[in-house]
Design a protein around this motif. Structure first.
Motif, PDB file in Angstrom:
ATOM      1  N   GLY A  40      -3.917  -0.896  -2.123  1.00  0.00           N
ATOM      2  CA  GLY A  40      -3.194   0.256  -1.794  1.00  0.00           C
ATOM      3  C   GLY A  40      -3.219   1.501  -2.822  1.00  0.00           C
ATOM      4  N   ALA A  66      -3.749  -3.555  12.012  1.00  0.00           N
ATOM      5  CA  ALA A  66      -4.266  -3.683  10.610  1.00  0.00           C
ATOM      6  C   ALA A  66      -4.386  -2.489   9.789  1.00  0.00           C
ATOM      7  CB  ALA A  66      -5.482  -4.532  10.516  1.00  0.00           C
ATOM      8  N   GLY A  71     -10.409   0.333   2.218  1.00  0.00           N
ATOM      9  CA  GLY A  71      -9.642   0.318   3.532  1.00  0.00           C
ATOM     10  C   GLY A  71     -10.319  -0.668   4.332  1.00  0.00           C
ATOM     11  N   PHE A  93      -3.188   5.354   5.834  1.00  0.00           N
ATOM     12  CA  PHE A  93      -4.484   5.536   5.840  1.00  0.00           C
ATOM     13  C   PHE A  93      -4.966   6.088   7.414  1.00  0.00           C
ATOM     14  CE2 PHE A  93      -8.751   3.128   6.001  1.00  0.00           C
ATOM     15  CZ  PHE A  93      -9.505   4.165   5.300  1.00  0.00           C
ATOM     16  N   LEU A 144      -8.989  -4.146   2.953  1.00  0.00           N
ATOM     17  CA  LEU A 144      -7.660  -4.206   3.575  1.00  0.00           C
ATOM     18  C   LEU A 144      -7.456  -4.704   4.977  1.00  0.00           C
ATOM     19  CD1 LEU A 144      -4.650  -3.594   2.579  1.00  0.00           C
ATOM     20  CD2 LEU A 144      -4.830  -1.596   3.195  1.00  0.00           C
ATOM     21  N   ILE A 145      -8.312  -3.833   5.850  1.00  0.00           N
ATOM     22  CA  ILE A 145      -8.040  -4.182   7.307  1.00  0.00           C
ATOM     23  C   ILE A 145      -8.619  -5.526   7.770  1.00  0.00           C
ATOM     24  CG2 ILE A 145      -9.333  -3.251   9.332  1.00  0.00           C
ATOM     25  CD1 ILE A 145      -9.044  -0.440   8.369  1.00  0.00           C
ATOM     26  N   LEU A 158      -6.665   2.874  -2.348  1.00  0.00           N
ATOM     27  CA  LEU A 158      -6.686   3.842  -1.177  1.00  0.00           C
ATOM     28  C   LEU A 158      -5.911   5.260  -1.330  1.00  0.00           C
ATOM     29  CD1 LEU A 158      -5.902   1.952   1.807  1.00  0.00           C
ATOM     30  CD2 LEU A 158      -7.864   3.205   1.449  1.00  0.00           C
ATOM     31  N   SER A 159      -4.572   5.046  -2.035  1.00  0.00           N
ATOM     32  CA  SER A 159      -4.182   6.458  -2.506  1.00  0.00           C
ATOM     33  C   SER A 159      -4.826   7.151  -3.493  1.00  0.00           C
ATOM     34  CB  SER A 159      -2.491   6.249  -2.802  1.00  0.00           C
ATOM     35  OG  SER A 159      -2.422   5.613  -3.910  1.00  0.00           O
ATOM     36  N   ALA A 200       0.823  -1.277   0.103  1.00  0.00           N
ATOM     37  CA  ALA A 200      -0.058  -0.034  -0.018  1.00  0.00           C
ATOM     38  C   ALA A 200       0.873   1.336  -0.065  1.00  0.00           C
ATOM     39  CB  ALA A 200      -0.981   0.013   1.250  1.00  0.00           C
ATOM     40  N   ILE A 224      -6.043  -8.350   6.900  1.00  0.00           N
ATOM     41  CA  ILE A 224      -4.683  -8.399   7.718  1.00  0.00           C
ATOM     42  C   ILE A 224      -5.406  -9.037   9.036  1.00  0.00           C
ATOM     43  CG2 ILE A 224      -3.101  -6.890   9.175  1.00  0.00           C
ATOM     44  CD1 ILE A 224      -3.037  -4.852   6.821  1.00  0.00           C
ATOM     45  N   ALA A 242     -12.691   5.516  -0.616  1.00  0.00           N
ATOM     46  CA  ALA A 242     -11.576   4.996   0.275  1.00  0.00           C
ATOM     47  C   ALA A 242     -12.000   4.018   1.351  1.00  0.00           C
ATOM     48  CB  ALA A 242     -11.173   6.470   1.129  1.00  0.00           C
ATOM     49  N   ILE A 243     -13.252   4.381   1.713  1.00  0.00           N
ATOM     50  CA  ILE A 243     -13.647   3.521   2.770  1.00  0.00           C
ATOM     51  C   ILE A 243     -13.813   1.938   2.602  1.00  0.00           C
ATOM     52  CG2 ILE A 243     -15.547   2.870   4.283  1.00  0.00           C
ATOM     53  CD1 ILE A 243     -15.932   5.961   4.746  1.00  0.00           C
TER      54      ILE A 243
END
Lengths: 508, 272, 316
Positions: free
Chosen positions: B231, C142, B252, C147, B255-256, B234-235, B214, B259, B248-249
């Motif tokens: 990534g 995470a 995001g 971000f 991604l979260i 997001l950018s 990212a 992980i 973005a959300i």
């Protein structure tokens, strides 16, 4: 046990609050006794302070406020006397006689002398490093001091663009006594240099002894906003008062404190094609790409429909040279494009790489839309993002590329500033364009003595570029200036410059 | 108030494992579906649908080119996962070999290997990435290579300390007495014992790889457009954070969750 | 540490720095882009590039240039920036305090958040708070730092208006304003690191609590507090200190992205732009300084580690 934990927790809370409280106080700007404006710039001026050596367009547009040549352009595109108060051109158009403006001073307080003029022009014309600093000055035969207020510049051959070249920042008049021009900026402009901090800011202050109409705002702080994605937050939050190139999407997110002024960037955005590399060495392939591209859709996608479509290497700000009729030579026609490709031996399309400098969002976005549009004729454009410095060395200097999307601007207010590079022998002909018809037309334009003839020859050049489909021309990008309503007076120029001296604070 | 292990712990371990497995499973399912079928062509642009909001037709809305965000998140998550896996695989493979030799043999070899690791750790991964891109050209695979190489020294350090800890243990001595060769001792006897530690650093490494991917995209080197990666999305979305927050959300969140799923799963596996 | 160890460490530090600087120097002859072309920009013509390359001494052999750089660097001369024409030393001295302050603030935040939370979670292990802490921890770990930076800017800057986004002030002008602005980027850096530390500390404490010496301590009639602070915490901190040391080095070298998000003109930003400008005197100097800092931090961790763990101390 419990008490100790509580204590710790409490101290954290106190500490955090304290820090936040402190930062809240600091958020406000420090005392504004003297008038000032904070202007955001997308990248730092990583350049010499010597105007004759600065290269980046982003640097030169700021130096416009600090340095002046013998002449200076205004926002209508006229060339007005600056360091010189008057000039005469001999009948054979070879000798230019300039009268030094009476009492004009440099930022350090010293008076400008004819020696300084000779020093500056000689410096720009010095060809000992292969090429002169200002390429057009290779035509300068000699610079002679006639008396203490008169200087004479003798040319080797007549040059209709010479005055325009004198009016650029590259040809600025600087003091002969400055021993360290790389780190000390001394000019004659309405603003003088105060300080710079790399990647942070570049500060200018009003020059009180300016010869012309003085600037209105005492201090101009150019603040580096490297993260252009957060520019909306910076503007709305109040840390920046003006930003010269916001995108339409950003402009739409600004709050009511801002006014958005619309002009054009004065550059030729195109997908530049390496005319020497297969398959773009075939005019039919280049034309096919032009037919496959829908400029209107690009403008809509990339900039909400703002901007001006163009069809050759010329933009509307150049008035008489601009030919709007060239915009429609290649109307979107997929069938025709496919035919041309088949004729050229690519009935099933082909694949190529388009290199785009990654720091220019609008070029990257344009390339994405282009790639999508070219799929309709089975042409696969692979986008390769590269750094600006790799672009300079790979694409621009080494010409090792197939296609690239960038914008090309004009260094001076002359048609040749845009058109000279496409002559087959030009050192900066990075698309390897080679057309005898073009070379002839350009040579005729350069030699023409009558303005009308010259304009006609330049138009011929533009027509050749379009017919040969030298590049896939797209647009002159819309320039949107976000300006806090506390300020006014912004003026658009037909060149890539920013004039801070016209800005003023609106009385409440 | 005493600090001691309570039965509760077991349950929470299992719940970690279950939550992690469920999350990871869902994300993998999401990605696999994305490989087979997406609701729209993730690269198809639609001028009329720019910044379209959330609707039945576009559950996550559309981006600045009118591309369907859901479709892009589906393919983008796959790209991100692929990059992360490949990166960790390279980092762990060479890191284990490097660390094993340094830790097992010690002495001058160890000193040389560890100084080299220090030098690499101090070398900015951005510059490394640029170097590799300069040598082999830009693109996804070279980013993997760059990140993978950047990950080697940290794996090597961890493996090395495990090997130092283990090399004088009884089972190693007895293996040696039974005539096992050095390579056999290193990779058959010690490595399995170091496995829990390696597994946990693989999982941390996996998270770092996702974050690094990212970050690379944030700095403009990484996946090339129009390909999607979480990534990159997001950018790109940062510019439109007020006009199209969904852009973005959603990437995001995915991604979260990705992980999160892997680290929960990792903890569950290790604790059981 | 004995004299011999110190000597050994010094020698290996110097060797590491040599290797690093060589690698950076090498990388500039490998990556595309040419400092001369970068300086000339769109004014570049083959003749001019050649003339400038000659003037900058870029045409001389690689090892000669490296040797010269090494000699002048060892003599304290870091050279002059290609793009800014400012002495590199001046630039670094100007920017170092920014990155340093941010690193220290982030590190302090990590410690003051993670240590109490970690101890609290371990003490109330299995409880509702503990589970809440674990969950929040997992989420914080995470979130990608940039971000987190964007979210923090939107939340604290735009919604709560606690700071002005992009409103960085120089430390020379307004020190407390400077510290106040750096608080938020430091927070963005600290949160994921703090989450990892909490997790490590909690599990380390629980592990120690199961060991024999803790049981013995309890059976001797010591209070929880005594056991925790006298025995358990000291041992449990050993892996945590190692991790914190690595985290400190990581924060210091890894601030590039956060500096970009929060528009902070620190060392990371200078490094990034200098790499893309092919301004290698600046890049060389910054990387060697960063490498030096990383090595020193690692050495300090080593020393503390030996001090904290008697077993290692005796081995030496």
């Amino acid at each position: 046990m419990k008490r100790k934990g509580m204590k710790l927790l409490l101290s954290i809370v106190v500490l955090t609050t304290l820090t936040i409280a402190l930062s809240a106080c600091s958020g406000d700007k420090q005392g504004e006794d003297s008038s000032q404006i904070t202007i955001g710039i997308p990248q730092d001026m990583e350049d010499s302070l010597d105007p004759n050596k600065a290269v980046a367009a982003g640097t030169k547009e700021v130096y416009f406020n600090m340095f002046e040549g013998l002449l200076k352009p205004d926002s209508d595109g006229n060339l007005n006397p600056a360091v010189a108060s008057d000039y005469k051109i001999s009948d054979d158009r070879l000798t230019y006689t300039f009268t030094l403006r009476d009492g004009i001073r440099f930022h350090d307080g010293t008076t400008v002398t004819v020696e300084d003029i000779k020093f500056s022009i000689d410096k720009c014309a010095d060809a000992s490093n292969g090429d002169p600093l200002v390429p057009a000055f290779s035509n300068v035969e000699s610079v002679n001091i006639v008396d203490e207020s008169t200087v004479e510049i003798v040319l080797k051959s007549a040059d209709a663009d010479f005055l325009a070249n004198l009016a650029t920042v590259d040809a600025a008049i600087t003091p002969a006594s400055n021993n360290d021009p790389d780190q000390t900026a001394i000019g004659t402009g309405p603003y003088k240099f105060v300080s710079r901090s790399p990647q942070e800011n570049f500060i200018l202050e009003k020059f009180d002894d300016y010869w012309g109409e003085p600037a209105k705002i005492e201090q101009v702080i150019l603040k580096v906003c490297a993260n252009t994605d957060s520019i909306v937050m910076d503007l709305n939050g109040g840390s920046v008062d003006m930003f010269a190139r916001v995108t339409p999407a950003q402009a739409g997110q600004l709050n009511g404190q801002f006014e958005v002024l619309e002009g054009t960037m004065n550059l030729v955005q195109a997908m530049y094609l390496n005319n020497a590399a297969a398959p773009f060495d075939d005019v039919r392939v280049r034309q096919a790409l032009c037919y496959a591209v829908d400029k209107e859709e690009i403008l809509l996608m990339v900039s909400d429909g703002k901007g001006t479509q163009i069809g050759s290497s010329m933009f509307p700000a150049f008035g008489k040279y601009y030919m709007p009729e060239l915009n429609d030579v290649y109307k979107k026609d997929i069938e025709k494009a496919k035919e041309l490709l088949a004729d050229a031996g690519y009935p099933d399309g082909f694949s190529f790489t388009v290199k785009v400098p990654s720091n220019y969002t609008q070029h990257v976005d344009t390339a994405q839309v282009l790639a999508e549009q070219l799929k309709a004729i089975n042409v696969d454009a692979q986008i390769e993002l590269i750094e600006w410095d790799s672009w300079l060395s790979d694409v621009y200097a080494d010409r090792n590329y197939e296609a690239t999307v960038v914008g090309v601007d004009a260094a001076s207010l002359t048609a040749s500033a845009l058109l000279m590079r496409f002559t087959s022998t030009a050192g900066n002909n990075f698309i390897n364009f080679n057309s005898p018809a073009y070379d002839t037309a350009f040579a005729n334009a350069q030699a023409a003595l009558e303005e009308a003839d010259q304009t006609e020859y330049y138009k011929e050049c533009e027509r050749v570029l379009t017919e040969e489909a030298a590049n896939v021309y797209i647009q002159d990008i819309a320039e949107l200036v976000a300006l806090n309503k506390k300020y006014a007076g912004y003026e658009f120029y037909p060149l890539y410059v920013q004039d801070f001296s016209k800005l003023y604070i609106v009385e409440e | 108030m005493k600090i001691k292990r309570e039965p509760m712990k077991r349950i929470s371990k299992n719940s970690n494992f279950i939550a992690g497995a469920v999350l990871t499973g869902l994300i993998l399912l999401f990605i696999i579906i994305g490989c087979i079928h997406t609701p729209y062509d993730p690269e198809a642009m639609d001028g009329a649908g720019r910044f379209a909001g959330i609707s039945w037709r576009h559950p996550m809305g559309c981006d600045n080119f009118g591309r369907d965000i859901l479709s892009r998140v589906m393919t983008g998550a796959g790209t991100t996962l692929g990059v992360a896996f490949a990166t960790v695989a390279i980092g762990a493979f060479f890191g284990v070999i490097w660390g094993a030799f340094a830790g097992y043999y010690g002495g001058l070899l160890d000193e040389i290997f560890m100084r080299a690791a220090d030098a690499m750790l101090a070398f900015p991964s951005i510059l490394l990435a640029l170097m590799i891109i300069g040598l082999f050209g830009p693109g996804k695979y070279n980013v993997i290579l760059a990140l993978g190489i950047a990950f080697v020294p940290s794996f090597a350090r961890i493996v090395r300390s495990e090997f130092i800890r283990c090399k004088n243990m009884d089972y190693v001595r007895s293996a040696r007495l039974m005539g096992a060769g050095n390579l056999r001792i290193m990779f058959v006897h010690i490595l399995p014992n170091a496995f829990p530690v390696i597994l946990s650093s693989v999982l941390i490494g996996f998270n770092n790889a996702v974050l690094a991917e990212a970050g690379m995209n944030y700095l403009g080197i990484g996946v090339m457009p129009p390909d999607a990666s979480l990534g990159r999305m997001l950018s790109e979305a940062q510019t439109y954070i007020f006009s199209a927050p969904g852009y973005a959300i959603f990437p995001g969140i995915v991604l979260i969750l990705m992980i999160l799923g892997f680290s929960l799963l990792g903890e569950g596996v290790r604790d059981n | 540490m004995r004299g011999k160890t110190i000597l050994k460490k010094t020698v290996s530090t110097i060797i590491t720095l040599l290797v690093v600087s060589f690698l950076v120097f090498l990388s500039f002859s490998v990556i595309p882009g040419d400092p001369a072309v970068s300086q000339l920009g769109t004014n570049a013509t083959p003749e001019r590039v050649e003339a400038l390359r000659e003037e900058m001494g870029l045409n001389r052999p690689f090892f000669l240039r490296f040797g010269e750089w090494l000699l002048s660097f060892a003599g304290g001369d870091m050279g002059i920036s290609y793009s800014y024409k400012i002495p590199v030393k001046e630039m670094i001295l100007d920017k170092l305090p920014i990155t340093f302050t941010m690193t220290v603030m982030a590190f302090i935040l990590v410690v003051i958040i993670s240590v109490p939370v970690g101890i609290y979670a371990a003490k109330h292990q299995g409880g509702r708070t503990d589970r809440a802490v674990i969950t929040i921890n997992q989420v914080f770990m995470a979130v990608p730092p940039f971000f987190a930076g964007i979210l923090i800017t939107v939340l604290f800057g735009v919604v709560l208006k606690l700071f002005t986004p992009g409103g960085y002030v120089s430390y020379t002008k307004n020190f407390w304003g400077f510290v106040g602005y750096l608080f938020f980027p430091a927070l963005a850096i600290a949160l994921p690191k703090a989450a990892m530390t909490v997790k490590l500390l909690r599990s380390s404490l629980l592990e120690q609590a199961e060991l024999d010496y803790t049981r013995t301590a309890y059976s001797r009639g010591n209070t929880t507090r005594d056991v925790l602070y006298r025995h358990v915490l000291q041992n449990a901190m050993i892996p945590v200190i190692t991790f914190l040391g690595m985290a400190l080095a990581d924060i210091f070298t890894g601030s590039i992205i956060i500096e970009q998000v929060f528009n902070i003109p620190g060392l990371g930003r200078i490094l990034l732009t200098s790499i893309s400008n092919r301004d290698y005197p600046v890049v060389m100097a910054i990387i060697v300084c960063l490498a030096f800092a990383v090595i020193v931090i690692n050495l300090l961790v080593d020393v503390i580690y030996r001090f904290a763990d008697p077993r290692i101390r005796n081995e030496d």
